[in-house]
Design a protein around this motif. Structure first.
Motif, PDB file in Angstrom:
ATOM      1  N   GLY A   1      -2.190  -4.954   7.868  1.00  0.00           N
ATOM      2  CA  GLY A   1      -3.060  -5.309   6.741  1.00  0.00           C
ATOM      3  C   GLY A   1      -3.787  -4.115   6.151  1.00  0.00           C
ATOM      4  O   GLY A   1      -4.033  -4.066   4.944  1.00  0.00           O
ATOM      5  N   LYS A   2      -4.112  -3.150   6.990  1.00  0.00           N
ATOM      6  CA  LYS A   2      -4.768  -1.950   6.486  1.00  0.00           C
ATOM      7  C   LYS A   2      -3.846  -1.159   5.566  1.00  0.00           C
ATOM      8  O   LYS A   2      -4.256  -0.701   4.487  1.00  0.00           O
ATOM      9  N   PHE A   3      -2.581  -1.022   5.951  1.00  0.00           N
ATOM     10  CA  PHE A   3      -1.624  -0.312   5.102  1.00  0.00           C
ATOM     11  C   PHE A   3      -1.348  -1.084   3.816  1.00  0.00           C
ATOM     12  O   PHE A   3      -1.211  -0.488   2.744  1.00  0.00           O
ATOM     13  N   VAL A   4      -1.258  -2.412   3.918  1.00  0.00           N
ATOM     14  CA  VAL A   4      -1.026  -3.217   2.716  1.00  0.00           C
ATOM     15  C   VAL A   4      -2.215  -3.120   1.775  1.00  0.00           C
ATOM     16  O   VAL A   4      -2.055  -3.022   0.545  1.00  0.00           O
TER      17      VAL A   4
ATOM     18  N   PHE B   1      -2.512  -1.958  -2.310  1.00  0.00           N
ATOM     19  CA  PHE B   1      -3.013  -2.801  -3.386  1.00  0.00           C
ATOM     20  C   PHE B   1      -4.362  -2.334  -3.937  1.00  0.00           C
ATOM     21  O   PHE B   1      -4.808  -2.858  -4.949  1.00  0.00           O
ATOM     22  N   SER B   2      -5.017  -1.415  -3.268  1.00  0.00           N
ATOM     23  CA  SER B   2      -6.322  -0.946  -3.730  1.00  0.00           C
ATOM     24  C   SER B   2      -6.279   0.572  -3.900  1.00  0.00           C
ATOM     25  O   SER B   2      -5.416   1.261  -3.342  1.00  0.00           O
ATOM     26  N   GLY B   3      -7.230   1.076  -4.654  1.00  0.00           N
ATOM     27  CA  GLY B   3      -7.302   2.519  -4.879  1.00  0.00           C
ATOM     28  C   GLY B   3      -6.308   3.038  -5.891  1.00  0.00           C
ATOM     29  O   GLY B   3      -6.121   4.258  -6.011  1.00  0.00           O
ATOM     30  N   ILE B   4      -5.641   2.134  -6.632  1.00  0.00           N
ATOM     31  CA  ILE B   4      -4.643   2.576  -7.617  1.00  0.00           C
ATOM     32  C   ILE B   4      -5.312   3.284  -8.791  1.00  0.00           C
ATOM     33  O   ILE B   4      -4.759   4.218  -9.374  1.00  0.00           O
ATOM     34  N   SER B   5      -6.519   2.855  -9.115  1.00  0.00           N
ATOM     35  CA  SER B   5      -7.203   3.444 -10.278  1.00  0.00           C
ATOM     36  C   SER B   5      -7.506   4.924 -10.080  1.00  0.00           C
ATOM     37  O   SER B   5      -7.605   5.673 -11.060  1.00  0.00           O
ATOM     38  N   HIS B   6      -7.662   5.357  -8.832  1.00  0.00           N
ATOM     39  CA  HIS B   6      -7.982   6.753  -8.577  1.00  0.00           C
ATOM     40  C   HIS B   6      -6.766   7.678  -8.716  1.00  0.00           C
ATOM     41  O   HIS B   6      -6.928   8.899  -8.780  1.00  0.00           O
TER      42      HIS B   6
END
Length: 584
Positions: free
Chosen positions: A517-520, A524-529
């Motif tokens: 779940g941490k890798f998933v 899915f998060s942090g794409i904006s950076h």
């Protein structure tokens, strides 16, 4: 005459020496050579040999014909033959990479001669002696030798043609298509392979960059290559503007991701449920022991059941036992019995007499008569179930105990029995449940959902000759004098899956689900950076700049390499410049 003989011998030696010198000089310092690069094929041949060693190492030992490397490693045992061969094979691959980066034909020639003589001496002299099998009878050794001969041929061709003057990037990055993309991504997923390659390239290549700068260039080049492959795929399969995504794409990609996430979330529950109900192994008891103790004194009763005294329950008895609970208000009993079958129940027939005398000293016996006058005097019944640990049980012994505090009337009757003034047996009620559950761990508990009655134990003689009378629920109407224990054994996982089942449900959630779940979540998060580095329309100029860095490094223009690296770093530090460089 003597001088003539010496001159003739010298002439013969020179006739042999000069052709050899000319041959090796032509290899090391050729006038004309068609430079080629077959290092990739040599690396693949070494990789195939490495795989043959791992999966066929039993063919290179004397008494390991039936051995399995996975079982040996699972038992924390590393075979010496396997370890030596793997280290030698890996060492030759590292040396070959170093010679390729240094472009040393003479070193490659010496290495080739050493390998040819060493491997042939080992294959045809040492190996048959160790394995006590001739080479023509060892199929795995023949396959390994065939692949190694292919490697020798490629190495000889590389020596004859000479090393290439320029080594630019990874061979998988020469084309920008799906095949190269997936192969390159798989290459980067192999643990420590990318890091080992980068460090070895930095060690054996002349450069002005530090190790961190070198890794930075390699990472930028790899990232731009992946983006280039995706941009080329968008050109081949364009998506018209204003058109919604097709259902095949949405259900094919999105549906698989949803199914995968659901499987990951419910994996521990499904795994632990199916592994015991479908693939579970019955772990029957090997020994059932019972001990009864008055207070903290020596056990007054000790008995164990083994072999013939442990019998399986028949299907008829088990069916009649289940039907006896269908008309009782005990609703949890049927729910408990749903998880067990007749093969999971073992009946332990314990004799009514203890197998050892009550060796209590007269002072201790007198002291026992005194402490029986005290309130809250305990009687402890303890039991131990021994299982086969190799079948997957977490503990070899499962034990438990039940403590009963004697009432005033019972204590007075025991005092009279110890003093010899009482001839009738003393009956102690509610002492031991007749149904016991033996899970895979070390805690064996009574099954409170099943028993509506308990065993009543009458103390017959002060020498502790006990005759327990079976009372309460039973599986058979035919009872003999003695004690019957019905042990319900939980199924255990097969030995091949014991490394996962040993974690338990909570352990699997903590070690598998949360880690995945941490890798998933990172995907899915942090794409904006990372938008400014991921959404680059055209990366051709950045790829060309990286290739220029590789090129000037190979030609020895180290000062220009440093300047181009500074230009690359400035490009990634300036978003406006990066936008200009990545326009179509």
């Amino acid at each position: 005459m003597q001088k003539l003989k010496e001159l003739s011998i010298r002439a013969k030696c020179m006739s042999l020496y000069h052709p050899l010198c000319q041959f090796f000089r032509a290899l090391v310092q050729p006038e004309y050579s068609a430079v080629t690069d077959v290092y990739v094929l040599m690396f693949l041949a070494d990789t195939v040999d490495f795989i043959i060693i791992v999966f066929g190492f039993w063919a290179f030992g004397k008494h390991s014909a039936a051995a399995d490397i996975t079982s040996s490693l699972s038992e924390d045992q590393v075979p010496e033959a396997f370890l030596v061969m793997v280290l030698i094979q890996f060492g030759t691959m590292v040396i070959d990479r170093a010679l390729y980066l240094r472009k040393t034909v003479l070193g490659k020639l010496v290495f080739q001669v050493i390998l040819v003589f060493g491997i042939h001496f080992w294959m045809f002299f040492i190996l048959p002696t160790v394995t006590e099998r001739r080479f023509n009878q060892n199929l795995v050794a023949q396959l390994w030798y065939f692949v190694k001969c292919v490697y020798f041929g490629l190495s000889a061709y590389q020596i004859r043609s000479g090393y290439p003057t320029r080594v630019l990037g990874n061979f998988l990055t020469k084309s920008h298509n799906y095949l190269n993309l997936f192969l390159f991504q798989g290459f980067r997923l192999v643990p420590f392979l990318t890091e080992l390659r980068a460090v070895m390239d930095w060690v054996w290549t002349d450069t002005t960059l530090s190790l961190s700068s070198w890794i930075c260039v390699e990472d930028i080049y790899a990232h731009c290559f992946v983006l280039k492959c995706w941009r080329e795929s968008e050109k081949r399969y364009p998506q018209p503007r204003g058109q919604k995504k097709k259902r095949v794409v949405k259900y094919g990609m999105g549906g698989l991701i949803v199914l995968l996430l659901i499987c990951i979330v419910w994996f521990p529950l499904l795994f632990m449920s199916l592994i015991k109900s479908v693939a579970g192994v019955v772990n029957r008891p090997l020994d059932v022991s019972l001990t009864i103790t008055l207070g903290g004194f020596q056990p007054i009763f000790t008995m164990s059941a083994q072999q013939n005294q442990l019998r399986d329950l028949t299907e008829e008895d088990f069916s009649s036992f289940i039907s006896s609970y269908r008309y009782t208000p005990v609703s949890s009993a049927l729910q408990f019995l749903e998880a067990y079958g007749p093969e999971d129940v073992t009946v332990a027939d314990l004799q009514g007499s203890s197998n050892s005398l009550w060796t209590i000293s007269p002072p201790s016996r007198q002291y026992l008569s005194q402490v029986l006058y005290l309130d809250h005097f305990p009687l402890t019944v303890s039991w131990t179930v021994q299982r086969n640990l190799s079948l997957g049980a977490k503990a070899e012994l499962a034990s438990g105990k039940h403590v009963t505090y004697l009432d005033d009337q019972t204590r007075l009757e025991l005092i009279e029995l110890l003093n010899g003034t009482r001839r009738q047996p003393v009956v102690i009620q509610d002492v031991f449940p007749c149904f016991m559950r033996a899970p895979s761990d070390s805690n064996a508990k009574p099954i409170e959902q099943l028993y509506s009655g308990v065993f009543t134990i009458p103390f017959d003689q002060p020498a502790a000759s006990l005759v327990p009378l079976a009372g309460g629920a039973s599986l058979s109407d035919r009872r003999e004098a003695g004690l019957q224990l019905f042990v319900f054994s939980d199924k255990v996982s097969p030995p091949s899956l014991g490394f996962l089942a040993g974690y338990g449900i909570m352990g699997l959630y903590a070690s598998v689900v949360l880690v995945i779940g941490k890798f998933v979540r990172e995907f899915f998060s942090g794409i904006s950076h990372s938008i400014m580095f991921e959404e680059l329309p055209c990366v051709d100029r950045i790829l060309k700049l990286c290739t220029d860095i590789f090129l000037v490094r190979e030609t020895g223009e180290l000062e220009l390499e440093e300047e181009l690296y500074a230009k690359l770093i400035f490009l990634y530090r300036s978003p406006e410049t990066l936008i200009k460089w990545t326009r179509r």
